[in-house]
Scaffold this active site. Structure first.
Site, PDB file in Angstrom:
ATOM      1  N   GLU A   1      10.110   9.200 -13.671  1.00 34.50           N
ATOM      2  CA  GLU A   1       8.565   9.076 -14.345  1.00 34.50           C
ATOM      3  C   GLU A   1       7.596   9.196 -12.844  1.00 34.50           C
ATOM      4  O   GLU A   1       6.894   8.342 -12.797  1.00 34.50           O
ATOM      5  CB  GLU A   1       8.111   7.853 -15.183  1.00 34.50           C
ATOM      6  CG  GLU A   1       8.798   7.284 -16.164  1.00 34.50           C
ATOM      7  CD  GLU A   1       8.383   5.870 -16.434  1.00 34.50           C
ATOM      8  OE1 GLU A   1       8.081   5.403 -15.905  1.00 34.50           O
ATOM      9  OE2 GLU A   1       8.552   5.782 -17.812  1.00 34.50           O
TER      10      GLU A   1
ATOM     11  N   CYS B   1     -22.440  -0.055   0.715  1.00 32.18           N
ATOM     12  CA  CYS B   1     -22.871  -1.568   1.235  1.00 32.18           C
ATOM     13  C   CYS B   1     -21.837  -2.504   1.405  1.00 32.18           C
ATOM     14  O   CYS B   1     -21.952  -3.511   1.051  1.00 32.18           O
ATOM     15  CB  CYS B   1     -24.223  -2.238   0.679  1.00 32.18           C
ATOM     16  SG  CYS B   1     -25.238  -0.764   0.541  1.00 32.18           S
ATOM     17  N   GLU B   2     -20.685  -2.080   2.089  1.00 30.76           N
ATOM     18  CA  GLU B   2     -19.601  -2.914   2.185  1.00 30.76           C
ATOM     19  C   GLU B   2     -18.763  -2.394   3.554  1.00 30.76           C
ATOM     20  O   GLU B   2     -18.514  -1.279   3.728  1.00 30.76           O
ATOM     21  CB  GLU B   2     -18.552  -2.694   1.125  1.00 30.76           C
ATOM     22  CG  GLU B   2     -18.889  -3.388  -0.247  1.00 30.76           C
ATOM     23  CD  GLU B   2     -17.732  -3.897  -1.302  1.00 30.76           C
ATOM     24  OE1 GLU B   2     -16.623  -4.150  -0.529  1.00 30.76           O
ATOM     25  OE2 GLU B   2     -17.987  -3.923  -2.241  1.00 30.76           O
TER      26      GLU B   2
ATOM     27  N   TYR C   1      -5.556  -0.915  -0.435  1.00 32.61           N
ATOM     28  CA  TYR C   1      -4.305  -1.007   0.087  1.00 32.61           C
ATOM     29  C   TYR C   1      -4.203  -0.576   1.752  1.00 32.61           C
ATOM     30  O   TYR C   1      -3.092  -0.586   2.327  1.00 32.61           O
ATOM     31  CB  TYR C   1      -3.396   0.024  -0.661  1.00 32.61           C
ATOM     32  CG  TYR C   1      -3.422   0.274  -2.112  1.00 32.61           C
ATOM     33  CD1 TYR C   1      -3.048  -0.820  -2.903  1.00 32.61           C
ATOM     34  CD2 TYR C   1      -3.747   1.346  -2.492  1.00 32.61           C
ATOM     35  CE1 TYR C   1      -3.130  -0.840  -4.197  1.00 32.61           C
ATOM     36  CE2 TYR C   1      -3.939   1.357  -4.153  1.00 32.61           C
ATOM     37  CZ  TYR C   1      -3.470   0.317  -4.702  1.00 32.61           C
ATOM     38  OH  TYR C   1      -3.553   0.475  -6.284  1.00 32.61           O
TER      39      TYR C   1
ATOM     40  N   TYR D   1      -3.653   8.890  -7.608  1.00 30.35           N
ATOM     41  CA  TYR D   1      -4.546   7.640  -7.481  1.00 30.35           C
ATOM     42  C   TYR D   1      -5.851   7.882  -6.876  1.00 30.35           C
ATOM     43  O   TYR D   1      -6.381   7.035  -5.926  1.00 30.35           O
ATOM     44  CB  TYR D   1      -3.771   6.644  -7.058  1.00 30.35           C
ATOM     45  CG  TYR D   1      -2.465   6.595  -7.417  1.00 30.35           C
ATOM     46  CD1 TYR D   1      -2.232   6.007  -9.049  1.00 30.35           C
ATOM     47  CD2 TYR D   1      -1.264   6.801  -7.127  1.00 30.35           C
ATOM     48  CE1 TYR D   1      -1.065   5.923  -9.688  1.00 30.35           C
ATOM     49  CE2 TYR D   1       0.011   6.891  -7.800  1.00 30.35           C
ATOM     50  CZ  TYR D   1      -0.028   6.404  -9.274  1.00 30.35           C
ATOM     51  OH  TYR D   1       1.299   6.233  -9.839  1.00 30.35           O
TER      52      TYR D   1
ATOM     53  N   ARG E   1      -8.064   4.073  -2.487  1.00 38.58           N
ATOM     54  CA  ARG E   1      -6.927   3.635  -1.718  1.00 38.58           C
ATOM     55  C   ARG E   1      -6.958   2.992  -0.381  1.00 38.58           C
ATOM     56  O   ARG E   1      -6.362   1.954  -0.067  1.00 38.58           O
ATOM     57  CB  ARG E   1      -6.003   4.809  -1.696  1.00 38.58           C
ATOM     58  CG  ARG E   1      -5.600   5.288  -2.959  1.00 38.58           C
ATOM     59  CD  ARG E   1      -4.312   6.207  -3.133  1.00 38.58           C
ATOM     60  NE  ARG E   1      -3.144   5.805  -2.882  1.00 38.58           N
ATOM     61  CZ  ARG E   1      -2.590   5.427  -1.842  1.00 38.58           C
ATOM     62  NH1 ARG E   1      -2.757   6.282  -0.780  1.00 38.58           N
ATOM     63  NH2 ARG E   1      -1.432   5.060  -2.093  1.00 38.58           N
TER      64      ARG E   1
ATOM     65  N   GLY F   1       7.952   6.409  -8.420  1.00 38.02           N
ATOM     66  CA  GLY F   1       8.096   5.538  -7.185  1.00 38.02           C
ATOM     67  C   GLY F   1       8.422   6.529  -5.999  1.00 38.02           C
ATOM     68  O   GLY F   1       8.195   5.965  -4.992  1.00 38.02           O
TER      69      GLY F   1
ATOM     70  N   GLY G   1       4.744  10.101 -10.535  1.00 37.52           N
ATOM     71  CA  GLY G   1       3.320  10.414 -10.593  1.00 37.52           C
ATOM     72  C   GLY G   1       2.840  10.897  -9.288  1.00 37.52           C
ATOM     73  O   GLY G   1       2.484  12.362  -9.085  1.00 37.52           O
ATOM     74  N   ARG G   2       2.995  10.100  -7.998  1.00 37.20           N
ATOM     75  CA  ARG G   2       2.530  10.535  -6.878  1.00 37.20           C
ATOM     76  C   ARG G   2       3.178  11.551  -6.232  1.00 37.20           C
ATOM     77  O   ARG G   2       2.435  12.472  -5.794  1.00 37.20           O
ATOM     78  CB  ARG G   2       2.609   9.215  -5.917  1.00 37.20           C
ATOM     79  CG  ARG G   2       2.301   9.429  -4.509  1.00 37.20           C
ATOM     80  CD  ARG G   2       2.654   8.372  -3.401  1.00 37.20           C
ATOM     81  NE  ARG G   2       2.851   6.976  -4.115  1.00 37.20           N
ATOM     82  CZ  ARG G   2       1.652   6.211  -4.046  1.00 37.20           C
ATOM     83  NH1 ARG G   2       0.641   6.366  -3.224  1.00 37.20           N
ATOM     84  NH2 ARG G   2       1.840   4.783  -4.304  1.00 37.20           N
TER      85      ARG G   2
HETATM   86  N1  LLP Z   1       6.063   4.637 -14.407  1.00 36.53           N
HETATM   87  C1  LLP Z   1       5.611   3.380 -14.335  1.00 36.53           C
HETATM   88  C2  LLP Z   1       5.920   2.511 -15.314  1.00 36.53           C
HETATM   89  C3  LLP Z   1       4.487   2.986 -13.576  1.00 36.53           C
HETATM   90  O1  LLP Z   1       3.926   1.876 -13.422  1.00 36.53           O
HETATM   91  C4  LLP Z   1       4.325   3.957 -12.350  1.00 36.53           C
HETATM   92  C5  LLP Z   1       3.200   3.467 -11.352  1.00 36.53           C
HETATM   93  C6  LLP Z   1       4.711   5.164 -12.381  1.00 36.53           C
HETATM   94  C7  LLP Z   1       5.814   5.430 -13.210  1.00 36.53           C
HETATM   95  C8  LLP Z   1       4.636   6.125 -11.302  1.00 36.53           C
HETATM   96  O2  LLP Z   1       4.784   5.735 -10.057  1.00 36.53           O
HETATM   97  P1  LLP Z   1       4.610   6.765  -8.931  1.00 36.53           P
HETATM   98  O3  LLP Z   1       5.694   7.764  -8.970  1.00 36.53           O
HETATM   99  O4  LLP Z   1       3.285   7.545  -8.910  1.00 36.53           O
HETATM  100  O5  LLP Z   1       4.908   5.786  -7.608  1.00 36.53           O
HETATM  101  N2  LLP Z   1      -2.582   2.826  -7.443  1.00 36.53           N
HETATM  102  C9  LLP Z   1      -1.267   2.634  -6.545  1.00 36.53           C
HETATM  103  C10 LLP Z   1       0.002   3.280  -7.245  1.00 36.53           C
HETATM  104  C11 LLP Z   1       0.026   2.348  -8.523  1.00 36.53           C
HETATM  105  C12 LLP Z   1       1.346   2.810  -9.319  1.00 36.53           C
HETATM  106  C13 LLP Z   1       1.344   2.183 -10.569  1.00 36.53           C
HETATM  107  N3  LLP Z   1       2.348   2.247 -11.557  1.00 36.53           N
HETATM  108  C14 LLP Z   1      -1.537   3.509  -5.102  1.00 36.53           C
HETATM  109  O6  LLP Z   1      -2.671   4.235  -5.309  1.00 36.53           O
HETATM  110  O7  LLP Z   1      -0.834   3.573  -4.352  1.00 36.53           O
END
Ligand code: LLP
Length: 413
Positions: free
Chosen positions: A268, A337-338, A311, A366, A307, A233, A270-271
């Site tokens: 965990e 076409c949107e 969002y 993402y 995105r 997150g 990701g972003r």
């Molecule tokens: N762990 C779990 C259980 C998750 O569901 C997620 C993200 C993460 C870790 C990684 O979260 P991060 O560090 O990336 O914030 N598509 C959306 C974001 C969806 C996140 C889903 N879960 C966007 O483009 O903002």
């Protein structure tokens, strides 16, 4: 922009490679990743949180070369489907370093995870624990299970990416975990607890509250908790000056709740690891004026980067050729076409000739992974730059790729 993605002699470069050279070789639209930025982001986190294991949340970008890059750096991987487990294995990952989360795992996915020897399954309901126990016994293995807490804390950059409030489908309430954790269930090895409250979080406070609920819960449990998964997150700055999480405050806050000598901690993200590492390069098709409105129509669209449409997310857009020409506001849009196929509104750009190249920034998380074939558009290729070299890590889809397996019903009558 980062040090590795910046103008040099008037042309945008990724590491040592001019972006125009890659666009020439691979066509547009094209995703381009910097290995240097991903390394730097991983090292930054590793240095800031030395007591915490890093599991890359691969849902942010699941291309094999990107997964492999983090595996080589020492990361475990957080997955949410059988397909993601297969991707980790294809990227030569160690199944014991996989944490498998997700609110609705199928029998097939759980059995595959158990047979592959994944290190931890985060269960999100009592019925899922029963499901895992049944499948573990059938496979004659023991399942390493953690329970995911829903702490009822709202957090996250957009309502659609908040996961820790009571109305969200994720995790279990405190009392449900209290009643279940540690029960003697055939096939289940209790490993600990997990929590993930949302994405794009820049304040320490919601984490503090959620981890407080978790720490309090642990004091009530008779069975030991040996592993705690703190989720991901961590926010990134999509605009210059956007607030981001203060990692040293985060570390100090975690230390107030948990003792890493007693329990193994993992995050965990990701972003955080991938968002700033990639750009999506597109070509201008038209710089069009309708009445008082200016629309720059580019050859990337919402199918390539969802995105902004999904969002209302902001991604900076810059020309590849550095320019000091007078600029005016424009809506940057794709050809789909949107009206929702809009990347940014009233974005200040100089006038652009058809064929000019632009970069949509900070799309490493993402971005490509959420691409689709909407409007029968092939998914864009992905390129990884490492120093002076670049290689295509996923080729552009062909028309044949897009229709593979489809049949024309009429020809089968
Ligand atoms: N762990 C779990 C259980 C998750 O569901 C997620 C993200 C993460 C870790 C990684 O979260 P991060 O560090 O990336 O914030 N598509 C959306 C974001 C969806 C996140 C889903 N879960 C966007 O483009 O903002």
């Amino acid at each position: 922009m980062t040090d590795a993605i910046c103008y040099c002699d008037g042309v945008l470069h990724i590491d040592k490679v001019p972006v125009s050279e890659i666009a020439q070789a691979c066509g547009t639209p094209v995703y381009i990743y910097s290995a240097a930025v991903m390394h730097a982001r991983y090292r930054l986190l590793e240095t800031a949180l030395p007591e915490i294991d890093i599991c890359y949340g691969m849902k942010a970008c699941d291309t094999l070369a990107v997964i492999n890059l983090f595996i080589e750096l020492g990361a475990g991987i957080d997955v949410v489907s059988g397909g993601e487990i297969q991707r980790v294995l294809a990227a030569r990952g160690d199944p014991r370093r996989i944490v498998f989360s997700g609110v609705g795992k199928t029998d097939e996915e759980i059995t595959f995870a158990l047979r592959s020897g994944v290190g931890q399954i985060n269960a999100e309901s009592a019925s899922e624990v029963i499901q895992i126990a049944r499948l573990a016994q059938a496979a004659k293995v023991r399942a390493p299970v953690a329970l995911r807490l829903n702490p009822d804390i709202p957090a996250g950059g957009h309502q659609k990416i908040q996961t820790g409030h009571a109305r969200a489908k994720f995790g279990m309430a405190v009392h449900e975990i209290g009643a279940l954790y540690g029960q003697d269930i055939a096939g289940i090895d209790w490993r600990g607890l997990a929590v993930h409250i949302g994405s794009q979080i820049h304040q320490v406070a919601p984490y503090d509250k959620a981890f407080g609920v978790l720490a309090e819960l642990i004091t009530t449990l008779a069975h030991p908790v040996t592993h705690i998964d703190l989720g991901g997150g961590f926010a990134v700055a999509y605009r210059a000056g956007d607030p981001v999480l203060d990692l040293s405050d985060y570390r100090a806050m975690v230390a107030r709740h948990f003792d890493p000598k007693v329990v193994r901690l993992l995050v965990e993200p990701g972003r955080f690891l991938t968002a700033p590492a990639a750009i999506l390069v597109a070509r201008v098709i038209h710089d069009k004026h309708t009445g008082n409105h200016r629309h720059v129509i580019i050859d990337a669209a919402m199918n390539d980067l969802l995105r902004p449409s999904l969002y209302d997310a902001f991604h900076n857009i810059i020309p590849i050729q550095e320019t000091h020409a007078p600029a005016s506001p424009a809506d940057i849009v794709g050809p789909i076409c949107e009206t929702g196929d809009t990347f940014t509104r009233d974005h200040t750009l100089p006038s652009l000739e058809p064929g000019a190249l632009v970069a949509i920034c900070d799309v490493g998380a993402y971005g490509a992974v959420m691409a689709s074939n909407y409007n029968a558009r092939p998914r864009a290729p992905q390129v990884l730059v490492d120093g002076t070299r670049f290689r295509v890590i996923r080729p552009r889809e062909s028309f044949a790729d897009m229709i593979r397996g489809e049949t024309d019903a009429l020809s089968h009558q």
